[in-house]
Design an enzyme around this catalytic site. Structure first.
Site, PDB file in Angstrom:
ATOM      1  N   ARG A 141       0.834  -1.205   0.000  1.00 32.23           N
ATOM      2  CA  ARG A 141       0.000   0.000   0.000  1.00 32.23           C
ATOM      3  C   ARG A 141       0.869   1.255   0.000  1.00 32.23           C
ATOM      4  O   ARG A 141       0.554   2.249  -0.665  1.00 32.23           O
ATOM      5  CB  ARG A 141      -0.940  -0.018   1.210  1.00 32.23           C
TER       6      ARG A 141
ATOM      7  N   PHE B  65     -11.506  -4.794  -6.512  1.00 35.15           N
ATOM      8  CA  PHE B  65     -11.617  -5.653  -5.329  1.00 35.15           C
ATOM      9  C   PHE B  65     -11.163  -4.857  -4.104  1.00 35.15           C
ATOM     10  O   PHE B  65     -10.321  -5.303  -3.322  1.00 35.15           O
ATOM     11  CB  PHE B  65     -10.750  -6.915  -5.471  1.00 35.15           C
TER      12      PHE B  65
ATOM     13  N   ASP C 296     -16.193  -3.040  -5.662  1.00 35.20           N
ATOM     14  CA  ASP C 296     -16.296  -4.271  -4.874  1.00 35.20           C
ATOM     15  C   ASP C 296     -17.739  -4.752  -4.978  1.00 35.20           C
ATOM     16  O   ASP C 296     -18.640  -3.969  -5.304  1.00 35.20           O
ATOM     17  CB  ASP C 296     -15.923  -4.018  -3.407  1.00 35.20           C
TER      18      ASP C 296
ATOM     19  N   ASP D  92      -6.295  -6.484  -6.771  1.00 34.77           N
ATOM     20  CA  ASP D  92      -5.992  -7.284  -5.578  1.00 34.77           C
ATOM     21  C   ASP D  92      -7.150  -8.255  -5.347  1.00 34.77           C
ATOM     22  O   ASP D  92      -7.909  -8.135  -4.383  1.00 34.77           O
ATOM     23  CB  ASP D  92      -5.796  -6.356  -4.376  1.00 34.77           C
TER      24      ASP D  92
ATOM     25  N   CYS E 148      -2.898 -13.800  -4.286  1.00 31.93           N
ATOM     26  CA  CYS E 148      -2.686 -14.340  -2.938  1.00 31.93           C
ATOM     27  C   CYS E 148      -2.857 -15.850  -2.925  1.00 31.93           C
ATOM     28  O   CYS E 148      -3.011 -16.456  -1.873  1.00 31.93           O
ATOM     29  CB  CYS E 148      -3.635 -13.681  -1.937  1.00 31.93           C
TER      30      CYS E 148
END
Length: 395
Positions: A211, A227, A249, A299, A339
């Protein structure tokens, strides 16, 4: 009397390298009686001691190592020592300005398989995801009380992976009074953490460093934050002087919290959009209507749940990166992440390269990114590295 797990011949090599897992296929026999979560001594086919582990009969990983020391006893003191060691590994974080939320225990990386503990101000949030962690819940709580007497303790073991260990999902307060939410600070940015209903333990601490890197590029840029969850990338970006951030989102609750995060940081919400839409759909619409952005952050949630889903996940990553590249202004920046632990860094980079080819764009990788330092990767357990990211300049 501790039961003994005997390995097949020549199956001890991973344990000799201090890797903490034993798969069902490596086991020859079990001597003695065992219940799920019990401690078992692991020996090689000649009877030489290798490790003490937690027994998990319903998992493919049937033993998870607590210790390679034959003299260790898995008692209250063991968990105190492990938690103190984990804390000592992260102490340098507190020298940075304003870090009040961090990962205290990162499971196997800290020698505590199946145990994740995040500290949000004066609340500890645990995920106990293995049979051994379940067995020793009371000891873990005792040790946390010993090490952090000022903290309340909450459990968020509400994840599907517990089913692989034969466990039900659990959410409960283990000690003290746990509020619905707390405010933490990182890098002078305030963040509201939804302890009771937020993703994982309430927040994604692993993106902290990324970030800040993204914020360093944000000044005067219109940023598309995909996201966005609770909008922390947006808070960083606007604080750093971004001209506008468009947040997307599929959760109204997350978007509402994203707006609140801007407000508690005294940022101008007029410079932010909050859009409830599927990101794939939104990107296609932006491409169709000719919208362009200076910078895009991708992300996404974990696309890869198993090896069987890897190819499908790669197609998803490729599509979303291709679409993002097509709506960036010339020279624009793409911060793209995965991730998914089962997706290697090399494969992720190849997927992004294939996306660039299909998008007919020239892409240069400026930075390779990973998880924050409180999510360490132990040399003997490379599976602990899961978050990978690329900063791409797209021409």
């Amino acid at each position: 009397m501790t039961a003994t797990l005997v390995l097949q011949p020549n199956r001890e090599k991973s344990l000799l390298r201090k890797h903490p897992w034993v798969f069902a296929s490596a086991i020859k026999e079990i001597k003695g009686k065992l219940r799920s979560g019990d401690t078992v001594d692991i020996v090689d086919s000649d009877g030489t001691f290798l490790a003490k582990a937690a027994w998990s009969p319903q998992s493919q990983i049937q033993a998870r190592v607590w210790s390679f020391d034959q003299n260790d006893i898995i008692d209250n003191g063991f968990f105190v020592r492990k938690i103190e060691q984990a804390y000592a590994l992260r102490e340098f974080l507190f020298e940075r300005q304003g870090i009040t939320g961090y990962r205290l225990v990162a499971a196997e990386a800290d020698g505590l398989p199946g145990i994740t503990i995040d500290k949000y101000d004066n609340v500890l949030v645990c995920q106990l995801l293995s049979a051994g962690a379940e067995k020793h819940r009371s000891k873990i709580v005792w040790a946390l009380n010993k090490c952090f007497p000022e903290c309340a303790i909450h459990e968020r073991s509400d994840v599907g992976v517990r089913a692989k260990e034969g466990l039900q999902q659990v959410v409960q307060t283990l000690h003290g009074d746990v509020p619905d939410e707390v405010v933490i600070t990182e890098n002078n940015v305030k963040i509201i953490v939804d302890l009771k209903h937020g993703h994982k333990t309430g927040f994604y601490l692993d993106q902290r460093d990324n970030r800040q890197i993204a914020a360093s590029f944000a000044k005067n840029k219109h940023i598309l934050n995909c996201f966005c969850y609770t909008g922390t990338f947006a808070s960083y970006a606007l604080k750093a002087g971004a001209s506008r951030v468009t947040n997307i989102d599929v959760s109204d609750n997350a978007l509402a919290l994203a707006k609140r995060n801007l407000l508690i940081n005294e940022l101008d919400t007029e410079k932010a959009d909050f859009i409830n839409k599927d990101v794939f759909e939104a990107l296609r619409e932006y491409k169709a209507n000719g919208s362009k952005f200076d910078m895009i952050i991708l992300d996404p949630p974990k696309f890869v749940e198993s090896k069987a889903s890897l190819n499908r996940a790669c197609r998803g990553y490729k599509d979303i990166n291709m679409l993002a590249m097509q709506i960036l202004k010339p020279g624009g920046l793409l911060f793209t992440f995965s991730c998914s632990g089962l997706l290697s860094s090399d494969l992720f980079q190849k997927v992004v390269a294939d996306a660039a080819l299909d998008a007919q764009k020239s892409v240069h990788y400026l930075y390779k990114l990973g998880q924050a330092a409180d999510h360490p990767v132990a040399s003997q357990y490379p599976e602990g590295f899961y978050l990978k990211g690329l900063v791409c300049r797209v021409a």
